[in-house]
Design a protein around this motif. Structure first.
Motif, mmCIF file in Angstrom:
data_model
loop_
_atom_site.group_PDB
_atom_site.id
_atom_site.type_symbol
_atom_site.label_atom_id
_atom_site.label_comp_id
_atom_site.label_asym_id
_atom_site.label_seq_id
_atom_site.Cartn_x
_atom_site.Cartn_y
_atom_site.Cartn_z
ATOM 1 N N ALA A 177 0.689 -1.412 -0.075
ATOM 2 C CA ALA A 177 0.083 0.198 -0.059
ATOM 3 C C ALA A 177 0.584 1.209 0.013
ATOM 4 C CB ALA A 177 -1.069 -0.012 0.907
ATOM 5 N N PHE A 178 2.601 1.380 0.388
ATOM 6 C CA PHE A 178 3.337 2.321 0.526
ATOM 7 C C PHE A 178 3.598 2.769 -0.300
ATOM 8 C CE2 PHE A 178 7.222 3.711 2.032
ATOM 9 C CZ PHE A 178 6.709 5.271 2.640
ATOM 10 N N GLU A 216 6.481 15.035 3.076
ATOM 11 C CA GLU A 216 5.362 14.585 4.014
ATOM 12 C C GLU A 216 6.236 14.220 5.093
ATOM 13 O OE1 GLU A 216 2.226 13.080 1.507
ATOM 14 O OE2 GLU A 216 1.623 15.267 0.169
ATOM 15 N N ARG A 217 6.781 13.191 5.245
ATOM 16 C CA ARG A 217 7.268 12.391 5.818
ATOM 17 C C ARG A 217 7.668 13.513 6.648
ATOM 18 N NH1 ARG A 217 3.855 9.915 3.375
ATOM 19 N NH2 ARG A 217 2.836 11.416 4.827
ATOM 20 N N HIS A 241 7.841 14.052 10.795
ATOM 21 C CA HIS A 241 8.794 14.075 11.757
ATOM 22 C C HIS A 241 8.754 12.390 12.216
ATOM 23 C CE1 HIS A 241 8.670 18.101 12.820
ATOM 24 N NE2 HIS A 241 7.543 17.284 13.523
ATOM 25 N N LEU A 242 9.003 11.758 10.437
ATOM 26 C CA LEU A 242 8.873 10.488 10.773
ATOM 27 C C LEU A 242 10.193 9.392 9.827
ATOM 28 C CD1 LEU A 242 5.543 9.219 9.436
ATOM 29 C CD2 LEU A 242 6.260 8.880 11.776
ATOM 30 N N ILE A 243 11.077 10.614 9.132
ATOM 31 C CA ILE A 243 12.608 10.772 8.789
ATOM 32 C C ILE A 243 12.714 12.415 9.568
ATOM 33 C CG2 ILE A 243 11.743 9.292 7.380
ATOM 34 C CD1 ILE A 243 11.809 11.819 4.686
ATOM 35 N N THR A 244 14.296 11.983 9.060
ATOM 36 C CA THR A 244 15.155 12.618 9.768
ATOM 37 C C THR A 244 14.995 13.795 8.235
ATOM 38 O OG1 THR A 244 17.862 11.770 9.271
ATOM 39 C CG2 THR A 244 15.858 11.855 11.343
ATOM 40 N N SER A 245 15.515 14.990 8.648
ATOM 41 C CA SER A 245 16.146 15.843 7.736
ATOM 42 C C SER A 245 17.830 15.407 6.541
ATOM 43 C CB SER A 245 17.012 16.963 7.565
ATOM 44 O OG SER A 245 18.006 17.166 9.149
ATOM 45 N N LEU A 252 12.378 5.045 1.765
ATOM 46 C CA LEU A 252 11.848 5.889 2.846
ATOM 47 C C LEU A 252 11.597 5.075 3.582
ATOM 48 C CD1 LEU A 252 10.035 8.707 2.984
ATOM 49 C CD2 LEU A 252 9.004 7.967 1.222
ATOM 50 N N PHE A 253 10.509 4.338 3.230
ATOM 51 C CA PHE A 253 9.814 3.587 4.037
ATOM 52 C C PHE A 253 10.904 2.262 5.565
ATOM 53 C CE2 PHE A 253 8.216 -0.908 5.847
ATOM 54 C CZ PHE A 253 6.869 -0.990 5.992
ATOM 55 N N LEU A 254 12.150 2.136 4.578
ATOM 56 C CA LEU A 254 13.296 1.659 5.779
ATOM 57 C C LEU A 254 13.246 2.751 6.819
ATOM 58 C CD1 LEU A 254 14.957 -0.585 6.700
ATOM 59 C CD2 LEU A 254 16.523 0.127 5.046
ATOM 60 N N ASP A 255 13.889 3.917 5.856
ATOM 61 C CA ASP A 255 14.442 5.434 6.784
ATOM 62 C C ASP A 255 13.021 5.456 8.118
ATOM 63 O OD1 ASP A 255 16.409 5.796 5.561
ATOM 64 O OD2 ASP A 255 15.341 7.379 4.108
#
Length: 251
Positions: free
Chosen positions: A27-28, A75-76, A80-84, A142-145
């Motif tokens: 879905a991701f 968006e992620r 705050h789901l991933i870092t800069s 992105l998902f792994l991050d």
């Protein structure tokens, strides 16, 4: 009591954990990342204008998909789901591919020979592999991050959970410790896969897709297995932590 104050803070930590429940890989990764948009345009061998028009259409589709990926990354980051730093790596790949396609389009639009224009169209696929390689790979990264950061949040809760369990009634200690031990075991399982997953990404290139397909497919299969293991383990660890909090709050 001190452990009750800890519990009151716990729900804030579950916002990032909960995303794993809805971001199953299938879905991701958007459907547009898995297959090129169909086109019915046909060109004869000598029709330069047709090849240029076709190439412009194919490039525009891929630029739109890359823009969409860039938006998802932003968006992620905002969530705050991933870092800069994680976002920068992904955005750099988006920019590199977008720039490469733009340069190819400039070359294509200047062609006066049908054979050269046709080769430029072929290179949209051969050199870039946006739908076959780039988008699936970058969405997986992105998902792994996100998973790496969820793991860190869960690991950061371990001390609070242990302290809260120690302050719980003796009658609940057995169940709580069983949940806690599973929680730690699940995190250990997830963390054992991170390096393996990261090591698979370098092989996921257009060149390997074109000329070393066995290595490409082997790395992709390994990555899929590692990410699924990580996903399942973190989801279970989150459920363990949630159940621990639920039991303690009921006291």
């Amino acid at each position: 009591m001190k452990f009750l104050a800890t519990l009151r803070r716990m729900p804030k930590h579950f916002a990032a954990i909960g995303i794993l429940g809805i971001l199953a890989l299938g879905a991701f990764i958007p459907a547009t990342a898995l297959a090129a948009a169909p086109t019915s345009q046909k060109c004869t061998a000598t029709d330069t204008h047709c090849w240029i028009t076709l190439g412009d259409q194919l490039i525009a589709e891929r630029q739109t998909s890359l823009t969409n990926l860039g938006s998802k990354i932003s968006e992620r980051l905002n969530d705050h789901l991933i870092t800069s730093d994680q976002a920068s790596v992904l955005q750099a790949d988006v920019s590199a591919n977008a720039s490469g396609l733009a340069a190819l389009q400039t070359k294509l639009n200047a062609e006066t020979n049908a054979a050269a224009a046709r080769q430029d169209v072929v290179n949209i696929f051969l050199q870039f592999r946006i739908y076959a390689v780039v988008l699936p790979r970058d969405y997986r990264r992105l998902f792994l991050d996100i998973e790496v950061n969820v793991d860190a949040k869960l690991r950061g809760l371990s001390g609070q959970l242990k302290q809260a369990i120690q302050g719980a009634p003796a009658s609940e200690q057995g169940q709580l410790n069983t949940l806690y031990n599973d929680y730690i075991a699940q995190l250990t399982t997830a963390e054992s896969q991170f390096d393996l997953a990261q090591s698979d990404f370098p092989a996921l290139t257009p060149s390997n897709f074109n000329y070393n397909r066995a290595a490409y497919d082997s790395s992709l299969d390994s990555l899929k297995t590692a990410e699924q293991t990580i996903h399942d383990a973190l989801k279970q660890a989150g459920q363990d932590a949630h159940q621990i909090a639920k039991i303690l709050k009921s006291q």
